[in-house]
Design a protein around this motif. Structure first.
Motif, PDB file in Angstrom:
ATOM      1  N   TYR A 170       0.864  -1.185   0.000  1.00  0.00           N
ATOM      2  CA  TYR A 170       0.000   0.000   0.000  1.00  0.00           C
ATOM      3  C   TYR A 170       0.900   1.233   0.000  1.00  0.00           C
ATOM      4  O   TYR A 170       2.068   1.163   0.379  1.00  0.00           O
ATOM      5  CB  TYR A 170      -0.858   0.005   1.265  1.00  0.00           C
ATOM      6  N   ALA A 175      -3.126   3.436   5.903  1.00  0.00           N
ATOM      7  CA  ALA A 175      -4.193   2.891   5.057  1.00  0.00           C
ATOM      8  C   ALA A 175      -4.103   1.382   4.925  1.00  0.00           C
ATOM      9  O   ALA A 175      -5.052   0.747   4.492  1.00  0.00           O
ATOM     10  CB  ALA A 175      -4.138   3.539   3.689  1.00  0.00           C
ATOM     11  N   SER A 178      -6.173  -0.274   7.812  1.00  0.00           N
ATOM     12  CA  SER A 178      -7.548   0.226   7.767  1.00  0.00           C
ATOM     13  C   SER A 178      -8.228  -0.122   6.445  1.00  0.00           C
ATOM     14  O   SER A 178      -9.446  -0.010   6.331  1.00  0.00           O
ATOM     15  CB  SER A 178      -7.607   1.731   8.042  1.00  0.00           C
ATOM     16  N   SER A 179      -7.492  -0.559   5.429  1.00  0.00           N
ATOM     17  CA  SER A 179      -8.123  -1.096   4.220  1.00  0.00           C
ATOM     18  C   SER A 179      -8.248  -2.606   4.297  1.00  0.00           C
ATOM     19  O   SER A 179      -9.184  -3.178   3.753  1.00  0.00           O
ATOM     20  CB  SER A 179      -7.282  -0.775   2.989  1.00  0.00           C
ATOM     21  N   ALA A 183     -11.711  -5.086   3.945  1.00  0.00           N
ATOM     22  CA  ALA A 183     -11.728  -5.898   2.723  1.00  0.00           C
ATOM     23  C   ALA A 183     -12.288  -7.286   3.004  1.00  0.00           C
ATOM     24  O   ALA A 183     -12.860  -7.923   2.125  1.00  0.00           O
ATOM     25  CB  ALA A 183     -10.320  -6.011   2.149  1.00  0.00           C
ATOM     26  N   GLY A 204     -10.023   1.049  10.847  1.00  0.00           N
ATOM     27  CA  GLY A 204     -10.365  -0.110  10.028  1.00  0.00           C
ATOM     28  C   GLY A 204     -11.594  -0.830  10.560  1.00  0.00           C
ATOM     29  O   GLY A 204     -12.458  -1.268   9.813  1.00  0.00           O
ATOM     30  N   GLN A 334      -7.467  -8.645  -1.896  1.00  0.00           N
ATOM     31  CA  GLN A 334      -7.316  -7.205  -1.660  1.00  0.00           C
ATOM     32  C   GLN A 334      -7.059  -6.431  -2.937  1.00  0.00           C
ATOM     33  O   GLN A 334      -7.275  -5.232  -2.988  1.00  0.00           O
ATOM     34  CB  GLN A 334      -6.144  -6.952  -0.708  1.00  0.00           C
ATOM     35  N   GLY A 338      -9.322  -4.094  -1.577  1.00  0.00           N
ATOM     36  CA  GLY A 338      -8.618  -3.244  -0.615  1.00  0.00           C
ATOM     37  C   GLY A 338      -8.760  -1.801  -1.093  1.00  0.00           C
ATOM     38  O   GLY A 338      -8.222  -1.436  -2.126  1.00  0.00           O
ATOM     39  N   LEU A 339      -9.545  -1.003  -0.362  1.00  0.00           N
ATOM     40  CA  LEU A 339      -9.878   0.320  -0.883  1.00  0.00           C
ATOM     41  C   LEU A 339      -8.634   1.186  -1.073  1.00  0.00           C
ATOM     42  O   LEU A 339      -8.516   1.900  -2.055  1.00  0.00           O
ATOM     43  CB  LEU A 339     -10.871   1.010   0.054  1.00  0.00           C
ATOM     44  N   GLY A 340      -7.705   1.109  -0.102  1.00  0.00           N
ATOM     45  CA  GLY A 340      -6.494   1.908  -0.198  1.00  0.00           C
ATOM     46  C   GLY A 340      -5.617   1.466  -1.365  1.00  0.00           C
ATOM     47  O   GLY A 340      -4.815   2.235  -1.879  1.00  0.00           O
ATOM     48  N   TYR A 341      -5.755   0.221  -1.782  1.00  0.00           N
ATOM     49  CA  TYR A 341      -4.972  -0.309  -2.896  1.00  0.00           C
ATOM     50  C   TYR A 341      -5.593   0.098  -4.225  1.00  0.00           C
ATOM     51  O   TYR A 341      -4.902   0.523  -5.140  1.00  0.00           O
ATOM     52  CB  TYR A 341      -4.921  -1.832  -2.787  1.00  0.00           C
TER      53      TYR A 341
END
Lengths: 480, 153
Positions: A170, A175, A178-179, A183, A204, A334, A338-341
Motif C-alpha cells: 500500500y 491505510a 484500515s483497508s 476488505a 479499520g 485485496q 482493498g480500498l487503499g490499494y
C-alpha cells in the motif's frame, strides 16, 4: 370437464372456448369471482404514493440562501498548544540518530527509526537512482498504470522474506490495516479486538461495519469468554453462524503499551473457536525475531497459522507505505477490494526502491536486531531507576512509555508536566516527545506518557546521556 | 426516478419499477415469452398458456421474493441485505401503484390461462398453485416474514 391433457385437441376455435366458458365448473367460478373482486378492490382502493420530494423554485432558493458553507479549515485559536509546538519545534535536516530541533543537535529518541535506516547513504542513492529513472510519482493506482517493476520487486522480496506466498503493498502505512480489515470483514461479521490497538486499526474496525467485541488488553481469559459467548450464540442460530465470519485483530507489538501479544495462546484459541487472525506488525516488523520477521518468528510460530499479517514500512524500514502478506488467495482478494490499494495512487517508485534496499540491508546484517535488543534492555534498566515514573513496555521493546506513578485527575495537567520534562530534555540535547492522541476519537485513551523510541545505532555512552538527561529533567520538574 | 437519471438514492430497487415504460416492458416480455412457448411444435394452446403462467409466476417469485439485497449496485453498503426485492419496492410501502400492478398481472394471466385451457381441472390445479406462489408472499401481513426461517440469512 373431465378431460385429460392428452385428450385436449391441439387447437380450438373461439366458439369452443366460449362454449367451455359457459360451462365453467362451479369451483372455478368461485375462484375467478374472488380474483375479480381482488382486482376491483386493488384498483379502487387508495394508492399510497411513495414520497416524492419536489421543491418549488421558491423553496429551492430559500434552501440555497439558508446554506452557509462550513470552513474548510476550522478556526483555531492562536495559542492552541499544537500550533505553538509546531512553531517551536522546527526540525531541519533528516531525523536520523541525531535530530536538529530548536536549532540544537539532539539525540533522537522520538522517531520510530529502530534500525537507523533514516539518512542511510545507500538507501538515499537507491532512491535518487529511482527518481532519475521513473520520476517522483507513479501517477496512478496500481490497477491503472501505477504498477512499476519496483513495486512487483518489493512485493516478491517481502513475500520471500516473510516466507509467505504473496505480498501486497500500500502507499501509506495507516491505510494498510484500515483497508485490509474492511476488505474481509463486512456487515454482520464479528471482530474480536484488543482494547490497546492503535488508531489505524480502530479506523479499520469502524470502516468494516462489523460487530466489534473488545477484550481487555492482552487478557486471554477475557478473549476466551467473548469467544465462548459467540459460540453459544452460534449454536442457537446455526444458519446465521454459517454466514458469519469471525476475526481476531491484534497488534504484534503494541504502540500504546510497548508489549507483545501472547500469540501462541491466540493461535490455540483460533483453532479451538474457528476464528481468523489478523496480525498488525507495524512495530514488531524488523524488530522482533532473529531475522526481524516479527512476532511469529519471536514465538517460533509458523506464518501459515496467521491468516493475514500487515505492517507499515514507515518504522523499522523508514520508507513510506505498508504491506500485507499471507496466502495467495487471501492477498489477491485485496487487489480488487482493498480500498487503499484500488483507489489510491500507488507508492512512489523511489519509496518502493528505498524500502527494498532497506530490507536488503536488514537481511545482510542481522546484527542490527541484536544491537537494538541490547540498547532496549540497557535503556530500560536505566529508565526504571528514575524516581516518580514507571516504564511501561517490555524490557526488549523499542517503544517505551514513561508514565507518572502518581497521575493527577486532570489529563491536561499531566500532559503539561510531561511536556515540561520533554522541553528540558531537548534543552539538554535529548529529543523526546509526549505521546499525542486524537483524544476525542480514541476508543480507549491510554494514560499520558512520554514515548521513547530506541535506535540500534545508539552507542553505550549516548544511552547513558539519555538516561541521565531524562532523570535530571524528571527530577527538576518534580521538584517544581 | 428514471433509469439513467442522476439521483441520490443508493438503492435503485426502491424506485426503478416506477420508471417510464417499465410496466409496458414487463407486459411485452410476458407476451413475447408466451409467443415463444406457443411456437414450440406439439405444444397445445392450453399447455402453452399453462406454461406461460407457471414460468411467469416462478420467475417473478425468484426475482421478487427470493433475491435479497441490491443485485446490481453495492453503494447501499448492505443496508438492504436482508430485504427481498418486493420489500424494497417503494421503500416498503404497501398498496402503491406498482405493487398493485404487480399483483394484478399474475391474476389476469391466471384468468387468461383458465380461459384458454377450457377450465380443465388439471390445468386449474397447476395454475392456481403457482398463482398462490405469486400472490401469498405479496400479502402485507407477510412483509418481512420468513416462513419456517427459509431464506432468512
Amino acid at each position: 370437464m373431465s378431460s385429460t391433457m392428452a385428450i385436449l385437441p391441439a387447437t380450438w376455435d373461439m366458439y369452443d372456448l366460449v362454449q367451455s366458458f359457459l360451462r365453467t365448473p362451479t369451483y372455478h367460478l368461485v375462484v375467478e369471482v374472488c380474483l375479480v373482486l381482488l382486482i376491483i378492490k386493488l384498483i379502487f382502493s387508495k394508492s399510497y404514493k411513495p414520497e416524492k420530494m419536489v421543491l418549488s423554485e421558491k423553496e429551492k432558493e430559500e434552501l440555497i440562501a439558508e446554506w452557509t458553507p462550513e470552513p474548510l479549515v476550522p478556526d483555531i485559536p492562536e495559542d492552541h498548544p499544537v500550533i505553538q509546538l509546531m512553531e517551536k519545534n522546527i526540525v531541519t535536516g533528516p531525523p536520523g540518530k541525531y535530530i536538529n530541533i530548536r536549532q540544537k543537535s539532539c539525540i533522537n529518541m522520538a522517531t520510530m527509526n529502530f534500525l537507523g535506516m533514516v539518512a542511510n547513504k545507500t538507501i538515499e542513492d537507491e532512491a535518487v537512482r529511482c527518481i532519475k529513472k521513473y520520476g517522483v510519482g507513479s501517477c496512478g493506482p496500481r490497477g491503472f498504470y501505477g504498477t512499476m517493476d519496483v513495486h512487483l520487486d518489493l512485493e516478491s522480496k517481502l513475500a520471500t522474506f516473510m516466507d509467505c506466498e504473496e505480498a501486497i503493498i500500500y502507499s501509506y502505512g495507516f491505510a494498510t490495516i484500515s483497508s485490509a480489515i474492511p476488505a474481509y470483514s463486512k456487515r454482520g461479521d464479528v471482530i474480536f479486538c484488543d482494547e490497546g490497538v492503535s488508531f489505524a486499526i480502530q479506523k479499520g474496525l469502524v470502516a468494516s461495519r462489523s460487530e466489534i467485541q473488545f477484550f481487555k488488553h492482552n487478557d486471554m481469559e477475557d478473549l476466551e469468554r467473548l469467544l465462548q459467548e459467540q459460540a453459544v450464540k452460534d449454536k442457537k442460530n446455526p444458519k446465521k453462524a454459517k454466514v458469519t465470519r469471525r476475526f481476531i485483530v491484534v497488534e504484534g507489538l503494541y504502540l500504546n503499551y510497548g508489549d507483545i501479544c501472547p500469540l501462541p495462546k491466540i493461535v490455540e484459541l483460533k483453532w479451538k473457536y474457528k476464528v481468523r487472525i489478523f496480525l498488525e506488525e507495524s512495530f514488531s516488523f524488523g524488530v522482533l525475531g532473529e531475522a526481524g520477521k516479527g512476532v511469529t518468528e519471536y514465538f517460533g510460530i509458523e506464518v501459515d497459522q496467521i491468516d493475514l499479517i500487515t505492517a507499515s514500512l514507515e518504522n523499522a524500514i523508514s520508507s513510506i507505505g505498508g504491506f500485507c502478506v499471507g496466502k495467495k488467495y487471501v492477498i489477491d482478494h485485496q487487489r480488487l477490494s482493498g480500498l487503499g490499494y484500488c483507489f489510491s495512487a500507488s507508492q512512489p517508485p523511489l519509496l518502493a526502491a528505498a524500502a527494498a534496499q532497506a530490507l536488503m540491508l536488514m537481511q545482510e546484517d542481522p546484527g542490527m536486531m541484536i544491537k537494538l535488543r541490547e540498547n532496549c534492555l540497557k535503556l530500560h534498566e536505566g529508565l526504571t531507576s528514575i524516581n516518580g515514573i514507571k516504564v511501561v513496555g517490555l524490557p526488549h521493546s523499542p517503544v517505551k512509555h514513561l508514565r507518572l506513578v502518581e497521575p493527577s485527575d486532570d489529563r491536561d495537567l499531566d500532559n503539561q508536566t510531561l511536556q515540561l520534562v520533554a522541553d528540558r530534555a531537548i534543552e539538554n540535547k535529548v529529543a523526546c516527545t509526549v505521546a499525542r492522541y486524537l483524544e476525542k476519537e480514541e476508543k480507549f485513551l491510554p494514560p499520558p506518557s512520554i514515548r521513547i523510541a530506541v535506535n540500534c545505532q545508539l552507542e553505550s555512552t549516548e544511552l547513558d546521556t539519555v538516561i541521565s538527561v531524562l532523570a535530571k529533567s524528571f527530577n527538576e520538574v518534580f521538584a517544581l | 426516478m428514471n433509469v439513467g437519471v442522476a439521483h441520490s438514492d443508493t438503492n435503485p430497487t426502491h424506485s426503478y419499477l416506477n420508471s417510464k415504460g417499465i410496466w409496458l416492458t414487463y407486459l411485452l416480455i410476458i407476451f413475447i415469452g408466451h409467443l415463444l412457448v406457443l411456437s414450440i411444435p406439439y405444444f397445445s394452446v392450453a399447455l402453452a398458456w399453462t406454461l406461460t403462467n407457471v414460468l411467469h409466476d416462478l420467475a417473478m417469485f425468484v426475482m421478487l421474493h427470493v433475491t435479497k439485497g441490491t443485485p446490481w449496485v453495492t453503494s447501499d453498503q448492505g443496508d438492504a441485505r436482508t430485504q427481498t426485492q418486493w420489500e424494497q419496492i417503494d421503500y416498503g410501502q404497501q398498496f402503491t401503484a406498482t405493487k398493485k400492478f404487480l399483483t394484478c398481472v399474475p391474476v389476469a394471466l391466471f384468468m387468461l390461462a383458465s380461459f384458454y385451457t377450457k377450465y380443465d381441472s388439471y390445468h386449474f390445479i397447476i395454475n392456481i398453485s403457482f398463482l398462490c406462489l405469486s400472490l401469498i408472499p405479496k400479502m402485507p401481513q407477510l412483509h418481512g416474514v420468513r416462513l419456517f426461517g427459509i431464506n432468512k440469512y
